[in-house]
Motif scaffolding. Structure first.
Motif, PDB file in Angstrom:
ATOM      1  N   TYR A  25      40.073  36.228  42.643  1.00  0.00           N
ATOM      2  CA  TYR A  25      39.829  35.679  43.982  1.00  0.00           C
ATOM      3  C   TYR A  25      38.335  35.716  44.290  1.00  0.00           C
ATOM      4  O   TYR A  25      37.632  36.632  43.845  1.00  0.00           O
ATOM      5  N   CYS A  26      37.902  34.729  45.049  1.00  0.00           N
ATOM      6  CA  CYS A  26      36.496  34.742  45.471  1.00  0.00           C
ATOM      7  C   CYS A  26      36.406  34.199  46.896  1.00  0.00           C
ATOM      8  O   CYS A  26      36.840  33.076  47.173  1.00  0.00           O
ATOM      9  N   GLY A  27      35.844  34.998  47.790  1.00  0.00           N
ATOM     10  CA  GLY A  27      35.638  34.566  49.175  1.00  0.00           C
ATOM     11  C   GLY A  27      34.540  33.514  49.255  1.00  0.00           C
ATOM     12  O   GLY A  27      33.665  33.422  48.381  1.00  0.00           O
ATOM     13  N   VAL A  28      34.587  32.727  50.318  1.00  0.00           N
ATOM     14  CA  VAL A  28      33.602  31.667  50.525  1.00  0.00           C
ATOM     15  C   VAL A  28      32.724  32.050  51.724  1.00  0.00           C
ATOM     16  O   VAL A  28      33.202  32.115  52.861  1.00  0.00           O
ATOM     17  N   CYS A  29      31.456  32.320  51.419  1.00  0.00           N
ATOM     18  CA  CYS A  29      30.505  32.795  52.421  1.00  0.00           C
ATOM     19  C   CYS A  29      29.687  31.607  52.927  1.00  0.00           C
ATOM     20  O   CYS A  29      29.422  30.665  52.190  1.00  0.00           O
ATOM     21  N   GLU A  87      31.846  37.071  46.624  1.00  0.00           N
ATOM     22  CA  GLU A  87      32.881  37.969  47.169  1.00  0.00           C
ATOM     23  C   GLU A  87      34.007  37.962  46.140  1.00  0.00           C
ATOM     24  O   GLU A  87      35.022  37.301  46.314  1.00  0.00           O
ATOM     25  N   ILE A  88      33.780  38.697  45.081  1.00  0.00           N
ATOM     26  CA  ILE A  88      34.556  38.531  43.854  1.00  0.00           C
ATOM     27  C   ILE A  88      35.514  39.699  43.624  1.00  0.00           C
ATOM     28  O   ILE A  88      35.105  40.867  43.670  1.00  0.00           O
ATOM     29  N   ILE A  89      36.760  39.355  43.380  1.00  0.00           N
ATOM     30  CA  ILE A  89      37.759  40.355  42.992  1.00  0.00           C
ATOM     31  C   ILE A  89      38.373  39.914  41.658  1.00  0.00           C
ATOM     32  O   ILE A  89      38.696  38.732  41.476  1.00  0.00           O
ATOM     33  N   GLY A  90      38.518  40.849  40.758  1.00  0.00           N
ATOM     34  CA  GLY A  90      39.126  40.493  39.478  1.00  0.00           C
ATOM     35  C   GLY A  90      39.560  41.722  38.697  1.00  0.00           C
ATOM     36  O   GLY A  90      39.455  42.851  39.182  1.00  0.00           O
ATOM     37  N   ARG A  91      40.045  41.446  37.481  1.00  0.00           N
ATOM     38  CA  ARG A  91      40.479  42.551  36.613  1.00  0.00           C
ATOM     39  C   ARG A  91      39.545  42.654  35.429  1.00  0.00           C
ATOM     40  O   ARG A  91      39.114  41.640  34.871  1.00  0.00           O
ATOM     41  N   GLU A  95      35.945  31.446  36.158  1.00  0.00           N
ATOM     42  CA  GLU A  95      36.979  32.245  35.494  1.00  0.00           C
ATOM     43  C   GLU A  95      36.576  33.701  35.307  1.00  0.00           C
ATOM     44  O   GLU A  95      37.419  34.590  35.229  1.00  0.00           O
ATOM     45  N   ARG A  96      35.271  33.904  35.191  1.00  0.00           N
ATOM     46  CA  ARG A  96      34.845  35.193  34.606  1.00  0.00           C
ATOM     47  C   ARG A  96      33.418  35.517  35.051  1.00  0.00           C
ATOM     48  O   ARG A  96      32.624  34.602  35.312  1.00  0.00           O
ATOM     49  N   ILE A 136      39.180  31.682  47.584  1.00  0.00           N
ATOM     50  CA  ILE A 136      39.635  30.816  46.500  1.00  0.00           C
ATOM     51  C   ILE A 136      40.556  31.605  45.567  1.00  0.00           C
ATOM     52  O   ILE A 136      40.186  32.698  45.115  1.00  0.00           O
ATOM     53  N   ASP A 137      41.726  31.048  45.311  1.00  0.00           N
ATOM     54  CA  ASP A 137      42.612  31.620  44.297  1.00  0.00           C
ATOM     55  C   ASP A 137      42.223  30.982  42.973  1.00  0.00           C
ATOM     56  O   ASP A 137      42.490  29.802  42.734  1.00  0.00           O
ATOM     57  N   LEU A 138      41.585  31.744  42.093  1.00  0.00           N
ATOM     58  CA  LEU A 138      41.073  31.169  40.863  1.00  0.00           C
ATOM     59  C   LEU A 138      42.163  30.819  39.867  1.00  0.00           C
ATOM     60  O   LEU A 138      41.894  30.186  38.829  1.00  0.00           O
ATOM     61  N   ALA A 139      43.414  31.179  40.172  1.00  0.00           N
ATOM     62  CA  ALA A 139      44.521  30.699  39.347  1.00  0.00           C
ATOM     63  C   ALA A 139      44.526  29.168  39.337  1.00  0.00           C
ATOM     64  O   ALA A 139      44.936  28.541  38.357  1.00  0.00           O
ATOM     65  N   SER A 140      44.053  28.585  40.428  1.00  0.00           N
ATOM     66  CA  SER A 140      44.006  27.115  40.512  1.00  0.00           C
ATOM     67  C   SER A 140      43.066  26.528  39.468  1.00  0.00           C
ATOM     68  O   SER A 140      43.276  25.411  38.985  1.00  0.00           O
TER      69      SER A 140
END
Lengths: 353, 353
Positions: B38-42, B65-69, B134-135, B344-348
């Motif tokens: 996920y990434c927030g839009v600032c 604004e990045i969240i990931g594994r 993606e990364r 943003i749901d980066l799965a898209s």
């Protein structure tokens, strides 16, 4: 029956300061009657005598850097006695019960302090008259003691120029090794240098005029930076934790802000006008910098400052004048032609009688 | 051999954000490879994609604004392991030795922090690319842990909108009973309300739009003041010890300054432009008021904020979008048509492949 007192008053915004008879109240139980010996001449006297702040009441007797001897006291006064050397500064009263007054910060009285002149007495509703005069009658809470270690002539400017620079230096905890800069070398600026040095700070003077190095060093500066020279300004980028800005006229703060370190503070004490050109939010945000201001000081900290001056041999550099020369002195002040404060010897008023 | 990664990039100031292939570096010994969820839009993404700050490097992959594994770690990384849920905010590096970095305030790095995108990597000199991707590959010092108590979608905006409002509230010691006002109810403002309330302050929202009372109260406001109503503004004169100003565009600070108490602080976090119309020095001096600013927050305090959020059940109110809708989201943000942050749901992005 009120005392008839002679002084020098402005009759209107365009009439120079000239001889005037006016009344002083008979002392109330908490009043101190001060026979005025000396009165410093502050830049704000000019602003107000000329109605440049658009709030002038005429006739106006300017003057709020007052030194004199107690000649009478009201029935309830036990802190002062006849013959004491005392001072009166910018305020003669305040509400005495708001949160600011409770902190000893009467200058920020939420109901508004009563100013020494161009104000209105909060008890009798009559105008207040300042120190270009034989005498002043003031509540004992607003009278401070002048140590016999202080020369009373050069102590006069401490009541405004002194406390105005002392209070922010103390509030922002300037001390040993603090990197402090002072902008401007006038009545306020020269006191800023002396105080910052006496507080053991590392002191820089910012000036627009070359050739002030020796004077600045004599007064306490360790370094002098010509603020009109971009190279010199760049060399001190990010250096200061505190800037005391004593310039009385609108000027660009942005070049100075860039000389502040992280969490640095730019404190305005000399001007009341809008900060134009506008302050850059980017400069403020990028170093968590602060733009703030400070107004004179409370009565307790005025006494603290005076005691510090007595202990450390600090006073103002003054040029004595007769009251008859006041309008000429104003003209010279507007050309920055004074080192560093005019002080009126009120003996000249008595002689003329 | 660098990893080929897909993302969404702006090609120039006038080209919308669109699919792009670019390279990510192979992990260095201290690097963490994060597969972005996920990434927030600032709002600053828009400024930079459109080169409104005149410093844009293209192609540009926005997003900080990045969240990931974690999908891989360098040889020296022991703080993170594959599978960990982590966050990356506005910075990916700093000098690590200046006085600001030594205090954990990398955002004020004296050599300049390395920004997550539109920056230049300080080791290889290559451009940095952000979270519409993606990364991302980031030094472990600039990766934070996301508690499993936090919903990762609504945690994304904490990495910028969250820390930007948290850091000044903490720096200025907001706590139980502090009278705090927040100006603006957007991505930053709604977090400001939540944090101020969670810190036990008495919280007021200043807004220019009527009808936000219920929303504001839901988010933590105790009071709502319509800043366009002079009567309402007068009623809160001298009230606040701290104002958090989240408005992203130039606006007049002076009406707000008069609502500050003695020693009150007006802190700008939303705009970088000059403070025009000019701030009144009189308003600043007359209450020893402060105008200051604050930039995001350091890595340690970002982790502190995330842990506080996990403990107190705080997150951002978000609206999820697919990466393909990013340009439409920008248009809606410019009309303040989002409650309160797009994520943003980066799965898209992966689905589209």
């Amino acid at each position: 029956m009120p005392m008839n007192t002679r002084g020098y008053a402005a009759q209107s915004a365009t009439t120079p300061v000239a001889p005037h008879n006016f009344e002083r109240r008979d002392p109330r139980p908490d009043d101190v009657v001060v026979d005025i010996l000396y009165c410093g001449v502050c830049h704000s006297d000019i602003h107000q005598a000329r109605n440049e702040w658009h709030n002038s009441l005429f006739p106006m007797v300017p003057g709020h850097e007052i030194i004199g001897r107690v000649s009478a006291v009201g029935a309830d006064v036990d802190k002062f006695k006849v013959g004491d050397m005392v001072g009166v500064g910018c305020m003669v009263d305040s509400c005495q019960h708001c949160s600011s007054c409770a902190q000893g910060l009467e200058q920020y009285c939420l109901e508004g302090a009563t100013w020494t002149y161009n104000g209105t007495d909060r008890r009798d509703g009559l105008p207040t008259f300042g120190g270009y005069s034989e005498r002043i009658v003031v509540s004992d809470k607003f009278v401070v003691t002048i140590s016999d270690k202080l020369d009373p002539k050069s102590a006069a400017p401490l009541l405004c120029a002194g406390i105005t620079t002392w209070s922010p230096l103390r509030h922002w905890k300037i001390g040993k090794g603090s990197k402090v800069a002072v902008i401007g070398l006038g009545g306020l600026g020269h006191m800023g240098l002396k105080f910052a040095k006496a507080l053991d700070a590392d002191v820089t003077l910012f000036t627009r005029s070359p050739g002030k190095e020796d004077e600045a060093r004599r007064l306490g500066a360790d370094h002098v930076v010509l603020s009109t020279d971009p190279q010199q300004m760049k060399a001190v980028a990010g250096q200061f934790e505190f800037i005391l800005d004593t310039v009385p006229n609108p000027h660009d703060l942005n070049p100075y802000l860039l000389t502040l370190a992280l969490d640095g503070v730019h404190c305005i004490v000399g001007q009341l006008q809008p900060l134009d050109p506008p302050v850059s939010a980017g400069a403020v945000i990028s170093g968590r910098r602060t733009v703030t201001g400070s107004a004179i000081g409370g009565i307790a900290e005025t006494q603290e400052m005076l005691d510090f001056c007595a202990e450390h041999g600090i006073s103002s550099d003054v040029e004595m004048i007769d009251i008859q020369d006041i309008n000429h002195a104003y003209e010279r002040m507007l050309k920055s032609d004074v080192r560093y404060r005019f002080v009126i010897d009120l003996a000249s008023l008595r002689k003329a009688a």
